[in-house]
Structures are given as structure tokens and as C-alpha cells.
Scaffold this active site. Structure first.
Site, short mmCIF file in Angstrom:
data_model
loop_
_atom_site.label_atom_id
_atom_site.label_comp_id
_atom_site.label_asym_id
_atom_site.label_seq_id
_atom_site.Cartn_x
_atom_site.Cartn_y
_atom_site.Cartn_z
N HIS A 8 -5.52 -13.25 13.43
CA HIS A 8 -6.03 -13.91 14.64
C HIS A 8 -6.22 -12.95 15.81
CE1 HIS A 8 -5.99 -18.16 13.44
NE2 HIS A 8 -5.01 -17.80 12.63
N LYS A 53 -12.10 -15.20 9.75
CA LYS A 53 -11.91 -15.82 11.07
C LYS A 53 -12.99 -15.28 12.01
CE LYS A 53 -7.41 -17.40 10.02
NZ LYS A 53 -6.14 -16.95 9.51
N SER A 72 -0.50 -17.87 14.64
CA SER A 72 -1.68 -18.73 14.50
C SER A 72 -1.50 -20.13 15.08
CB SER A 72 -2.07 -18.82 13.03
OG SER A 72 -0.96 -19.18 12.24
#
Ligand SMILES: *Cc1c(COP(=O)(O)O)cnc(C)c1O
Length: 397
Positions: free
Chosen positions: A213, A244, A185
Site C-alpha cells: 500500500h 494496487k 492496509s
């Protein structure tokens, strides 16, 4: 009489130390929805901070799904999932997520952080060993610690070191688990999951990847790192987040039905903390719909990422070794990174500095996150401001 007035001095001293080392986090207040531009601490600024990769956090379809869910289901979950908190919405989302990721089953929990706490302790405990990448996310590290298993750290993205560590330590333990971030990340590099899998497979070690991610970013239409490496059916546990790229909130544990069924029986955040709300769950379902309907947003994200990286490199910034839309601007000292971020904000760009313990000491940076909601005009403005502040602070010439 014992003097007790000094009992909280340690807190004062620690806060002073953080301040002196430029490590005190300045928490800004957001006053608008997450989008390319946001109102932050009373100012309209270009947003380079959020993990809202695909721009879904304020998407009309997600908002509508959440509103309709409130009308039909109310606002609160009213129970933990294992007692009376599993609604038809939760089950539908789990099935849709499993289909999207190409796995047999999935378990939806409250957050990605929780997903690691939920998944790791049932798999390994005292007498077992975990092989963990040096730069794994804090939630993986905490999940590992919580399990009580021995933790052996291997060098970052280094399958040869992982193999050496497995060879050396595995024989002393009952069973092993290799765990890695998919996309790291803070650096944006991708774990060599294919080679890590081979190593683990050779020694009969279980495998787990945290794709927080990578989902919505890597693979076909954002199907994640397992799809990116075409490792379907091989990785034992995939951890994900709905907070996310999916733009909402929640975590997911995905894999073989056997494993998911087992974790459903054992995972403490699932057994002892209430379910996600109907609004959140329905919004997640709408996000899955959008991802399945079109790859356009994923392509826009990557197009923006390439444009922004090229622009930053042309200006002379050190962008580390990212392979994904995460764009670190390496600055070194935490004090410089903090001043840089403050100057950016004054000039209308919101990009936070990141220092120890989120990244190692001496590797402070500004992490620039574009999204599919940004246009090239926005990125041009951001580049102009980075150029101005970079020259002013002597980072570029
Ligand atoms: C962000 C992140 C998490 C936490 O996800 P939340 O849903 O925000 O709790 C977990 N693991 C990794 C690798 C992350 O980057």
C-alpha cells in the site's frame, strides 16, 4: 452401518455462526471496469472500495499495452518462470521495477500474496526466528508460518518492543528476520521503518518490508516506503504488488542482487506455478512508464485523500489514525458496519464493511478508498451519503 450424513455438519454450523455474528462476507459482482463509478450488482455506484490508487486499472495506455502484448506474445505463459516461462517482457519489467525502486534487482511473481510465500521461506527456516508486527498482513503471516521459523510478534509499530523481543529471543536461534507491512492496509498508518531498521541493524537481524500500500503512494513519485524514509540500500527485502497502485496484477521481490538471485533459485511459487501472462506483464510495464513520467496522479490521490478526510472529520466520524489515503471509518460492532455498508449501497455508494478476522473484533469499520480517478464532485456526493446514513444510524449527530 456407520452414519456418515453428519460428516459435513461442521461446515453448516460454521456458516451459521458467521451469519449470526454478521461476519458472513457478501461478495458483490462488478459489471464494469474499475473506476470512480462502477456498475455493481446491476447498479451504478460511487466506488470507494478498490486499491486502484492511481486510477490505472482501466487506463488507455495499459489497455493498449496489454492488447499489443497479446498480438505479439499470445495469451498464456505456457510454463513456470524457471523452465520456459521467462519472457523478455518479464526481464524488462524486473529491470524497470528495480530502477524505479532504486534497488539492484527485482523478481516478478504472480501476486503480492505469492511474493511473501516466495521470499520468506528461503530466508528463514527451522532454528531461525521471525519478529513480526502484530497487525501484519495475512500473506506475511502465512509466509512466516510456511517457513517453519519461530514467530515472535511485537506490538504494532513499536520499535522498543521489537528490540526487547529481539534481545530476549534472538540468542536462542541461528538467525533472525524482522518483517513489517509498510502501510497497514486496514488502518493506513505507516511503519516506523527507520527506527525498526536501526533496531534490526544493531542486532544483525535481516529486514523485510511489504510495501503493497506504499508503492505508488509514498515517496518521490510513488517510489514507496523505503524512499519515503530514505533507506535506500538498507532494507534487505522489499515486497510489492502490481495489483494496487500499478493497476494490474503481480508481485515483486526487490533488493540486493545477491538476495534476489538466491530467491530466484529457491522460491516455490516461482518454481512451481506458471508465470504471469504477457498481457499482464506488458500492462505493468506501461504502469511503470506512467509513474516515471509524472507525479501528477500521486498528487491527485493525496489531494483527494486530504479533502475526503477533512470532510469526514467535519461530519464527526472517527477516522482512526491513518497517515495515508486509506480512510477507515471506525464503527465498532460488525453488525453496525454491515448495516452501514448496505445503507450506503442503497444510496449509491459502494464501500464495504470490514470485520474480524481482517481486523480485530470490536473494531469493525468501513474502509473508504478514494483514487486519483475521483473528482471533488464525486467525493462531495460520497460525503453527503455518509452524512445521511451516519445520522440515520446514530453514528454522528
Ligand atoms: C494486498 C496485499 C498483499 C497481496 O497483494 P496481491 O497482489 O493482491 O496478492 C500483500 N501484502 C499486503 C501488505 C497487502 O496489502
Amino acid at each position: 452401518m456407520v452414519d456418515t450424513s453428519a460428516r459435513l455438519n461442521f461446515i453448516y454450523e460454521e456458516l451459521q455462526r458467521l451469519e449470526a455474528e454478521s461476519l458472513l462476507i457478501n461478495i458483490r459482482t462488478i459489471e464494469s471496469p474499475a473506476d470512480a463509478w462502477m456498475v455493481v450488482d446491476g447498479r451504478r455506484v460511487l466506488n470507494f472500495c478498490t486499491n486502484n490508487y492511481l486510477g490505472l486499472a482501466n487506463h488507455p495506455r495499459l489497455r493498449q499495452a496489454a492488447q499489443e502484448a497479446i498480438e505479439r506474445w499470445g495469451v498464456g505463459p505456457a510454463a513456470v518462470r524457471t523452465i520456459a516461462g521467462t519472457t523478455a517482457l518479464h526481464r524488462e519489467l524486473e529491470q524497470r521495477l528495480a530502477a524505479f525502486k532504486g534497488v539492484e534487482d527485482a523478481l516478478f511473481v504472480q501476486s503480492g500474496f505469492n511474493a511473501n510465500q516466495a521470499a520468506i521461506p528461503p530466508l528463514v527456516g527451522k532454528g531461525d526466528v521471525i519478529f513480526s508486527d502484530r497487525l501484519n498482513h495475512a500473506s506475511i503471516i502465512d509466509g512466516c508460518r510456511l517457513s517453519g521459523a519461530k514467530i515472535i510478534v511485537y506490538e504494532h509499530c513499536d520499535p522498543a518492543d521489537a528490540e526487547a523481543k529481539i534481545k530476549e529471543h534472538l540468542p536462542q536461534y541461528r538467525r533472525g528476520l524482522l518483517v513489517t507491512d509498510g502501510v497497514f492496509s486496514m488502518d493506513g498508518d505507516i511503519a516506523p521503518l527507520d527506527r525498526l531498521y536501526e533496531v534490526a541493524q544493531r542486532y544483525g537481524v535481516m529486514t523485510m518490508v511489504d510495501d503493497a500500500h506504499g508503492e505508488g503512494v509514498l515517496g518521490r513519485g510513488g517510489r514507496g516506503i523505503v524512499d519515503h524514509f530514505d533507506l535506500h540500500g538498507r532494507i534487505d527485502v522489499e515486497i510489492g504488488t502490481l495489483s494496487k497502485a500499478f493497476g494490474v496484477v503481480g508481485g515483486v521481490i526487490a533488493g540486493k542482487k545477491l538476495i534476489v538471485d538466491y530467491i530466484r533459485q529457491k522460491a516455490r511459487p516461482f518454481l512451481f506455478s506458471s508465470a504471469t501472462t504477457p498481457a499482464d506483464t506488458a500492462a505493468c510495464l506501461a504502469a511503470v512508464d506512467l509513474l516515471e513520467e509524472s507525479e501528477e496522479r500521486v498528487q491527485k490521490l493525496w489531494d483527494n485523500a486530504r479533502y475526503l478526510r477533512a470532510g469526514m472529520e467535519e461530519l464527526g466520524f472517527d477516522t482512526g489514525h491513518s497517515q495515508t489515503p486509506i480512510l477507515p471509518i471506525m464503527l465498532g460492532e460488525a453488525g453496525l458496519a454491515k448495516t452501514f455498508s448496505q445503507r450506503l449501497f442503497t444510496e449509491g455508494v459502494f464501500a464495504m464493511s470490514i470485520g474480524f478476522p481482517t481486523v480485530p473484533r470490536g473494531l469493525a469499520r468501513i474502509r473508504v478508498m478514494n483514487t486519483a480517478a475521483h473528482h471533488h464532485d464525486d467525493l462531495d456526493f460520497g460525503l453527503e451519503v455518509f452524512a445521511k446514513v451516519g445520522r440515520e444510524l446514530g453514528v454522528i449527530s
